[in-house]
Scaffold this motif. Sequence first.
Motif, PDB file in Angstrom:
ATOM      1  N   TRP A  65     -13.309  -9.364 -13.089  1.00 16.68           N
ATOM      2  CA  TRP A  65     -13.380  -7.923 -12.816  1.00 16.68           C
ATOM      3  C   TRP A  65     -12.140  -7.427 -12.093  1.00 16.68           C
ATOM      4  CZ3 TRP A  65     -15.733  -5.558  -7.964  1.00 16.68           C
ATOM      5  CH2 TRP A  65     -15.787  -4.152  -8.062  1.00 16.68           C
ATOM      6  N   LEU A  66     -11.654  -8.223 -11.153  1.00 20.33           N
ATOM      7  CA  LEU A  66     -10.561  -7.778 -10.289  1.00 20.33           C
ATOM      8  C   LEU A  66      -9.201  -8.354 -10.679  1.00 20.33           C
ATOM      9  CD1 LEU A  66     -12.506  -8.054  -6.925  1.00 20.33           C
ATOM     10  CD2 LEU A  66     -11.902  -5.956  -8.133  1.00 20.33           C
ATOM     11  N   GLU A  67      -9.161  -9.147 -11.736  1.00 16.71           N
ATOM     12  CA  GLU A  67      -7.903  -9.643 -12.321  1.00 16.71           C
ATOM     13  C   GLU A  67      -7.125 -10.545 -11.364  1.00 16.71           C
ATOM     14  OE1 GLU A  67      -5.928  -6.060 -13.416  1.00 16.71           O
ATOM     15  OE2 GLU A  67      -7.495  -5.441 -14.835  1.00 16.71           O
ATOM     16  N   GLY A  68      -7.864 -11.337 -10.561  1.00 16.00           N
ATOM     17  CA  GLY A  68      -7.213 -12.298  -9.678  1.00 16.00           C
ATOM     18  C   GLY A  68      -7.378 -11.956  -8.209  1.00 16.00           C
ATOM     19  N   MET A  69      -7.179 -12.963  -7.356  1.00 15.39           N
ATOM     20  CA  MET A  69      -7.407 -12.808  -5.913  1.00 15.39           C
ATOM     21  C   MET A  69      -6.416 -11.850  -5.257  1.00 15.39           C
ATOM     22  SD  MET A  69      -9.965 -14.896  -4.892  1.00 15.39           S
ATOM     23  CE  MET A  69      -9.625 -15.373  -3.209  1.00 15.39           C
ATOM     24  N   ASP A  70      -5.195 -11.795  -5.761  1.00 12.27           N
ATOM     25  CA  ASP A  70      -4.153 -10.992  -5.110  1.00 12.27           C
ATOM     26  C   ASP A  70      -3.625  -9.891  -6.023  1.00 12.27           C
ATOM     27  OD1 ASP A  70      -4.046 -12.601  -2.675  1.00 12.27           O
ATOM     28  OD2 ASP A  70      -3.211 -14.164  -3.961  1.00 12.27           O
ATOM     29  N   SER A  71      -4.475  -9.399  -6.887  1.00 12.29           N
ATOM     30  CA  SER A  71      -4.056  -8.402  -7.868  1.00 12.29           C
ATOM     31  C   SER A  71      -3.970  -7.001  -7.273  1.00 12.29           C
ATOM     32  CB  SER A  71      -5.038  -8.382  -9.042  1.00 12.29           C
ATOM     33  OG  SER A  71      -6.287  -7.861  -8.618  1.00 12.29           O
ATOM     34  N   LYS A  72      -3.324  -6.110  -7.988  1.00 14.51           N
ATOM     35  CA  LYS A  72      -3.267  -4.708  -7.607  1.00 14.51           C
ATOM     36  C   LYS A  72      -4.663  -4.100  -7.617  1.00 14.51           C
ATOM     37  CE  LYS A  72      -1.174  -0.293  -8.921  1.00 14.51           C
ATOM     38  NZ  LYS A  72      -0.318   0.412  -9.917  1.00 14.51           N
ATOM     39  N   LYS A  73      -5.503  -4.567  -8.544  1.00 14.75           N
ATOM     40  CA  LYS A  73      -6.854  -4.030  -8.645  1.00 14.75           C
ATOM     41  C   LYS A  73      -7.687  -4.391  -7.419  1.00 14.75           C
ATOM     42  CE  LYS A  73     -10.653  -3.355 -11.892  1.00 14.75           C
ATOM     43  NZ  LYS A  73     -11.214  -3.688 -13.221  1.00 14.75           N
ATOM     44  N   VAL A  74      -7.443  -5.538  -6.823  1.00 13.35           N
ATOM     45  CA  VAL A  74      -8.134  -5.913  -5.590  1.00 13.35           C
ATOM     46  C   VAL A  74      -7.818  -4.894  -4.496  1.00 13.35           C
ATOM     47  CG1 VAL A  74      -8.157  -7.578  -3.690  1.00 13.35           C
ATOM     48  CG2 VAL A  74      -8.383  -8.381  -6.034  1.00 13.35           C
ATOM     49  N   GLN A  75      -6.549  -4.544  -4.358  1.00 11.53           N
ATOM     50  CA  GLN A  75      -6.158  -3.557  -3.354  1.00 11.53           C
ATOM     51  C   GLN A  75      -6.788  -2.198  -3.628  1.00 11.53           C
ATOM     52  OE1 GLN A  75      -4.389  -3.910  -0.431  1.00 11.53           O
ATOM     53  NE2 GLN A  75      -4.649  -6.089  -0.880  1.00 11.53           N
ATOM     54  N   GLU A  76      -6.804  -1.794  -4.879  1.00 11.34           N
ATOM     55  CA  GLU A  76      -7.349  -0.493  -5.244  1.00 11.34           C
ATOM     56  C   GLU A  76      -8.859  -0.425  -5.074  1.00 11.34           C
ATOM     57  OE1 GLU A  76      -4.041   0.571  -8.713  1.00 11.34           O
ATOM     58  OE2 GLU A  76      -6.034  -0.150  -9.262  1.00 11.34           O
ATOM     59  N   THR A  77      -9.548  -1.549  -5.334  1.00 13.77           N
ATOM     60  CA  THR A  77     -11.010  -1.555  -5.383  1.00 13.77           C
ATOM     61  C   THR A  77     -11.659  -1.942  -4.064  1.00 13.77           C
ATOM     62  OG1 THR A  77     -10.858  -2.182  -7.720  1.00 13.77           O
ATOM     63  CG2 THR A  77     -13.005  -2.438  -6.674  1.00 13.77           C
ATOM     64  N   LEU A  78     -11.058  -2.872  -3.342  1.00 16.55           N
ATOM     65  CA  LEU A  78     -11.695  -3.426  -2.152  1.00 16.55           C
ATOM     66  C   LEU A  78     -11.083  -2.951  -0.838  1.00 16.55           C
ATOM     67  CD1 LEU A  78     -12.188  -7.151  -3.284  1.00 16.55           C
ATOM     68  CD2 LEU A  78     -13.693  -5.190  -3.651  1.00 16.55           C
ATOM     69  N   HIS A  79     -10.014  -2.156  -0.929  1.00 15.61           N
ATOM     70  CA  HIS A  79      -9.342  -1.697   0.289  1.00 15.61           C
ATOM     71  C   HIS A  79      -9.223  -0.181   0.299  1.00 15.61           C
ATOM     72  CE1 HIS A  79      -7.846  -5.641   1.887  1.00 15.61           C
ATOM     73  NE2 HIS A  79      -8.127  -5.990   0.640  1.00 15.61           N
ATOM     74  N   THR A  80      -9.017   0.358   1.487  1.00 18.60           N
ATOM     75  CA  THR A  80      -8.807   1.789   1.656  1.00 18.60           C
ATOM     76  C   THR A  80      -7.824   1.979   2.803  1.00 18.60           C
ATOM     77  OG1 THR A  80      -9.916   3.928   1.903  1.00 18.60           O
ATOM     78  CG2 THR A  80     -10.751   2.104   3.246  1.00 18.60           C
ATOM     79  N   LYS A  81      -7.628   3.213   3.244  1.00  9.91           N
ATOM     80  CA  LYS A  81      -6.700   3.487   4.327  1.00  9.91           C
ATOM     81  C   LYS A  81      -7.402   4.359   5.362  1.00  9.91           C
ATOM     82  CE  LYS A  81      -2.405   4.271   3.346  1.00  9.91           C
ATOM     83  NZ  LYS A  81      -1.150   4.923   2.878  1.00  9.91           N
ATOM     84  N   TYR A  82      -7.230   4.019   6.621  1.00 10.42           N
ATOM     85  CA  TYR A  82      -7.819   4.801   7.711  1.00 10.42           C
ATOM     86  C   TYR A  82      -6.704   5.526   8.456  1.00 10.42           C
ATOM     87  CZ  TYR A  82     -11.825   1.978   6.517  1.00 10.42           C
ATOM     88  OH  TYR A  82     -12.844   1.378   5.822  1.00 10.42           O
ATOM     89  N   CYS A  83      -6.827   6.836   8.511  1.00 14.72           N
ATOM     90  CA  CYS A  83      -5.758   7.672   9.063  1.00 14.72           C
ATOM     91  C   CYS A  83      -6.293   8.591  10.151  1.00 14.72           C
ATOM     92  CB  CYS A  83      -5.129   8.530   7.960  1.00 14.72           C
ATOM     93  SG  CYS A  83      -4.473   7.569   6.586  1.00 14.72           S
ATOM     94  N   ALA A  84      -5.399   8.963  11.049  1.00 12.77           N
ATOM     95  CA  ALA A  84      -5.751   9.915  12.094  1.00 12.77           C
ATOM     96  C   ALA A  84      -6.048  11.275  11.483  1.00 12.77           C
ATOM     97  CB  ALA A  84      -4.613  10.031  13.093  1.00 12.77           C
ATOM     98  N   VAL A  85      -7.071  11.939  12.020  1.00 17.84           N
ATOM     99  CA  VAL A  85      -7.442  13.284  11.597  1.00 17.84           C
ATOM    100  C   VAL A  85      -7.258  14.205  12.781  1.00 17.84           C
ATOM    101  CG1 VAL A  85      -9.303  14.750  10.738  1.00 17.84           C
ATOM    102  CG2 VAL A  85      -9.098  12.388   9.921  1.00 17.84           C
ATOM    103  N   ASN A  86      -6.571  15.335  12.575  1.00 15.76           N
ATOM    104  CA  ASN A  86      -6.356  16.278  13.673  1.00 15.76           C
ATOM    105  C   ASN A  86      -7.685  16.666  14.295  1.00 15.76           C
ATOM    106  OD1 ASN A  86      -3.585  16.330  13.387  1.00 15.76           O
ATOM    107  ND2 ASN A  86      -3.637  18.005  11.901  1.00 15.76           N
TER     108      ASN A  86
END
Length: 455
Positions: free
Chosen positions: A424-445
């Motif tokens: 499903w994720l095309e490998g342990m270190d694939s771009k799809k892993v980053q897109e599917t299993l990760h996100t970004k947390y940012c400061a909100v004013n």
Amino acid sequence: MQCSMPLQIKPLQVPKYGCWLDLAYPISFHFQKNEFHKLAGAKIFLSDCLACDNCVTSEEGVRIFQQNQKELFRILNLNKKCDTSKHKVLAVSICTQSLPYFAAKFNLCVNDAAKRLCGFLKSLGVHYVFDTTIAADFSILESQKEFVQRYQQRNQEEHALPMFASACPGWIRYAERVLTNPVTPHICTAKSPQQIMGSLVKGYFARQQNLSPDKIFHIIVAPCYDKKLEALREDFYTPLYNSQDVDCVLTSGEIVQIMEQKNISMKEVAEVAVDSLFGEIKEEDVLRHDGRRSDGYLEHIFKHAAKELFDMDVKEITYKTLKNKDFQEVTLEKDGETVLRFAAAYGFRNIQNVVLKLKKGKFLYHFVEVLACPGGCLNGKGQAQTEDGKPDKVLLSQMEEVYAAIPIRLPETSMHVQKLYQDWLEGMDSKKVQETLHTKYCAVNQTASSMDIKW
């Protein structure tokens, strides 16, 4: 052909404890004992972290109100109508920390509780009932990998360490809206188990069933109200299908309210095996991860880092209690030097202390497992409370015993996880892993300052 009449259900009773979200528009509300209330007429309780002003916008407030029992029955009634083109496939995913609540409350073993809960939900018209353990597997594995990378980059990257856990949405909301830039770069980018489950159901499972994601209505049963807000995040939305990964979150207590309204006890419900994401396979016994009151991020990451970074096998972890039982420390020594220092900080008094040390530059920890609820996820305010809103200490103690007795499975040993990484994720270190299993947390004013909050 005549269509079925819609099923009526009483509105949700909102708990009477803790503090409340300050909505962007005023909503008045008065409590009356033993009465069910409309969500649309209440300020929604999340957790102590959300004590800041303007934490929720008007739009978010409206969408939170929609996450209640009536939304479940709206979809159930929609599926009873004649126009099959509007039908939805109903999938419910149950958090592992919710199952001990049902087991303790109804005096059942955890496996029987899972099967009876599945039977009850399917009697309502739910099509699939899943367990979220596999989602937590992915979240832990990705967190382990990220910690090792951050540790190795600690001398080159300013915000590499410490790393804070990202599984608790109350903590994440507090960090983004109140603590902002000094803290958010330190948060692990791995998605929480809830949102990885959303990706699994609306991504992998939808494809396996040849369904468009917007044809699935995905509900999470969780211990706390914060999960409702997490489900609304923009980064967990697919514009192509106009579909949120998680459509609705119901707390464990809200499910029990449905049972009470229908005058059904868990012990009266037929046992039905929990579904698997993998076709006809059914889930067997309930499993959990290491960790006494959570998904065990600290223990798994600590053992993994000890092996990967220092070639040391840690079998048992010894916790050192600091200011209180919800603030504990774990260290690893090699050649007389402390090479790893981890902490578990539960509840916002402890979190505040940790953050103040970080801001003052007196921070010694490499990783902190952060949870908003004192006592961890089992003590989520959507399940471990009495009718008057106070902690149910007896029930919580029973839940902790049930949870401790659940067999442990290491995420690395799951064959299904390894298969999904490849297929499903095309490998342990694939771009799809980053897109599917990760996100970004940012400061909100945010207008409120963390120093303005009274603890």
